[in-house]
Design an enzyme around this catalytic site. Sequence first.
Site, PDB file in Angstrom:
ATOM      1  N   HIS A  78      27.993 -26.030  23.034  1.00  0.00           N
ATOM      2  CA  HIS A  78      27.343 -25.245  23.042  1.00  0.00           C
ATOM      3  C   HIS A  78      26.422 -24.811  24.171  1.00  0.00           C
ATOM      4  O   HIS A  78      25.234 -24.219  23.987  1.00  0.00           O
ATOM      5  CB  HIS A  78      26.615 -25.337  21.636  1.00  0.00           C
ATOM      6  N   GLY A 120      42.325 -25.105  13.389  1.00  0.00           N
ATOM      7  CA  GLY A 120      41.153 -25.514  12.777  1.00  0.00           C
ATOM      8  C   GLY A 120      40.744 -26.771  13.028  1.00  0.00           C
ATOM      9  O   GLY A 120      40.006 -27.143  12.457  1.00  0.00           O
ATOM     10  N   LEU A 167      40.328 -27.575  18.618  1.00  0.00           N
ATOM     11  CA  LEU A 167      41.096 -27.640  19.943  1.00  0.00           C
ATOM     12  C   LEU A 167      41.522 -26.385  20.445  1.00  0.00           C
ATOM     13  O   LEU A 167      42.382 -26.198  21.460  1.00  0.00           O
ATOM     14  CB  LEU A 167      42.310 -28.511  19.651  1.00  0.00           C
ATOM     15  N   SER A 168      40.953 -25.264  20.087  1.00  0.00           N
ATOM     16  CA  SER A 168      41.203 -23.803  20.644  1.00  0.00           C
ATOM     17  C   SER A 168      42.350 -23.478  20.593  1.00  0.00           C
ATOM     18  O   SER A 168      43.160 -22.877  21.486  1.00  0.00           O
ATOM     19  CB  SER A 168      40.631 -24.121  22.202  1.00  0.00           C
ATOM     20  N   SER A 169      42.857 -23.370  19.238  1.00  0.00           N
ATOM     21  CA  SER A 169      44.301 -22.749  19.221  1.00  0.00           C
ATOM     22  C   SER A 169      44.177 -21.301  19.267  1.00  0.00           C
ATOM     23  O   SER A 169      45.199 -20.718  19.837  1.00  0.00           O
ATOM     24  CB  SER A 169      44.887 -22.960  17.781  1.00  0.00           C
ATOM     25  N   SER A 170      43.197 -20.558  19.115  1.00  0.00           N
ATOM     26  CA  SER A 170      42.964 -19.105  19.405  1.00  0.00           C
ATOM     27  C   SER A 170      43.010 -18.800  20.857  1.00  0.00           C
ATOM     28  O   SER A 170      43.762 -17.823  21.186  1.00  0.00           O
ATOM     29  CB  SER A 170      41.847 -18.603  18.599  1.00  0.00           C
ATOM     30  N   ASP A 220      36.900 -22.118  26.472  1.00  0.00           N
ATOM     31  CA  ASP A 220      37.894 -22.282  25.929  1.00  0.00           C
ATOM     32  C   ASP A 220      39.177 -21.542  26.721  1.00  0.00           C
ATOM     33  O   ASP A 220      40.278 -22.224  27.142  1.00  0.00           O
ATOM     34  CB  ASP A 220      38.293 -21.900  24.524  1.00  0.00           C
TER      35      ASP A 220
HETATM   36  C1  GLA Z   1      33.871 -22.992  20.494  1.00  0.00           C
HETATM   37  C2  GLA Z   1      33.594 -21.649  21.379  1.00  0.00           C
HETATM   38  C3  GLA Z   1      33.367 -21.919  22.656  1.00  0.00           C
HETATM   39  C4  GLA Z   1      32.059 -23.074  22.708  1.00  0.00           C
HETATM   40  C5  GLA Z   1      31.936 -24.201  21.718  1.00  0.00           C
HETATM   41  C6  GLA Z   1      30.974 -24.987  21.713  1.00  0.00           C
HETATM   42  O1  GLA Z   1      35.053 -23.472  20.730  1.00  0.00           O
HETATM   43  O2  GLA Z   1      34.790 -20.914  21.342  1.00  0.00           O
HETATM   44  O3  GLA Z   1      32.877 -20.867  23.602  1.00  0.00           O
HETATM   45  O4  GLA Z   1      30.923 -22.201  22.541  1.00  0.00           O
HETATM   46  O5  GLA Z   1      32.530 -23.545  20.588  1.00  0.00           O
HETATM   47  O6  GLA Z   1      30.850 -25.814  22.961  1.00  0.00           O
END
Ligand code: GLA
Length: 378
Positions: free
Chosen positions: A34, A119, A122-125, A169
């Site tokens: 964050h 979900g 792990l940044s699938s989007s 991400d």
């Molecule tokens: C998500 C957001 C990121 C980042 C994290 C928290 O993954 O997509 O940009 O803010 O939360 O660190």
Amino acid sequence: MSAEVVRRLFAERFGGPAEVVVRAPGRVNLIGEHTDYNGGFVFPAAIDRTISVAARRTVGRSCLISDALGESDAFDAATVAPGTVAGWTRYAAGMAWALRGDGTLPDIEAVVASDLPMGSGLSSSAAIEMAFGVVWNVLGGLGLDNKTLAQRAHRCETQFVGLNCGIMDMMASALCREGCAMFLDTRSLEVSYAPLPEGTAIVLCDTKTPRELAGSAYNDRRATCESAAAKLGVPSLRELPLERLLAARETLTDQEFRRAFHVVTEDLRSLQFAEALRRGQTWRIGTLMRGSHDSLRLDYEVTSPALDAMAEAAWNAPGCIGARMTGAGFGGACVALVEQSRVAEFAEGARTAYELAMGAVPDIWACQAVDGARVEPS
Ligand code: GLA
């Protein structure tokens, strides 16, 4: 997900070979949570769980098929606009929208296959966005580098999909390197790479709990940070020294103070973590990761009972160097750094302790740090 699988799925569905096959990885964030929408530091690594896309140009509307999520709404790459497509199609269509200013985009037919959990934080989007960014870059002959594609993906997510996230991400999925974590300054977008200490494994501890309220609570955290920064007269919390924050405590609401305190101290922890990694000081790595989790729990309030139980289980398991929640929080996964030779013992210990605490079985697996998004060799 292997290139062969997605190539075969494409041939089965569209009756001919794909012109290009790409893959884009998910990521874990070792520390710096964050902070990216506050201009701060983050330290992600791309993981060997990826989104693969096989695609070719077509005449007529773009048509995408996912092995897990089914067929997309069809759309025109040249005219698709925010609010006109739904579901997972938004990530691909949004990339066409974001890249349109860079050249003429062909419509495509594509197959998407993934072994990246959705979900779990792990940044699938971001991985879907980067995969389609690379596809259109190649098939449209745009000639963009991965950093520019990450910036377009960020525009897609914030302006087309509608989540007001930071850029971590996309940059991670675009630019990470094999065997390394990537230290990213989200204000300047400068990156540097740090090899993971010899004999250290990255282990994902997925609670498999859904990230409820993640969207609204995320945007709410961001708004509180921005109001704290505005009250203290700094462009972002990155510019706020800890002493100034402490001295200005009365100027802020209690909530603004605690949110800002997390962000400012998390930036300091990230810098210290980078140094500890360089020096191989594993004890310090553990302390900093634990400090990060506690700050996210107590001051930023984005953990959950499941994430807290998972972190606790990991801290007490054999071979654990450090562990904390990773990603936005509110559910999802913890990341642990573990002595390579003790991964099996660690997984067993952490799983048992978590099960006892929560009455549910987590998914625990070691992963490799891999390169960012790229075209697969044919
Ligand atoms: C998500 C957001 C990121 C980042 C994290 C928290 O993954 O997509 O940009 O803010 O939360 O660190």
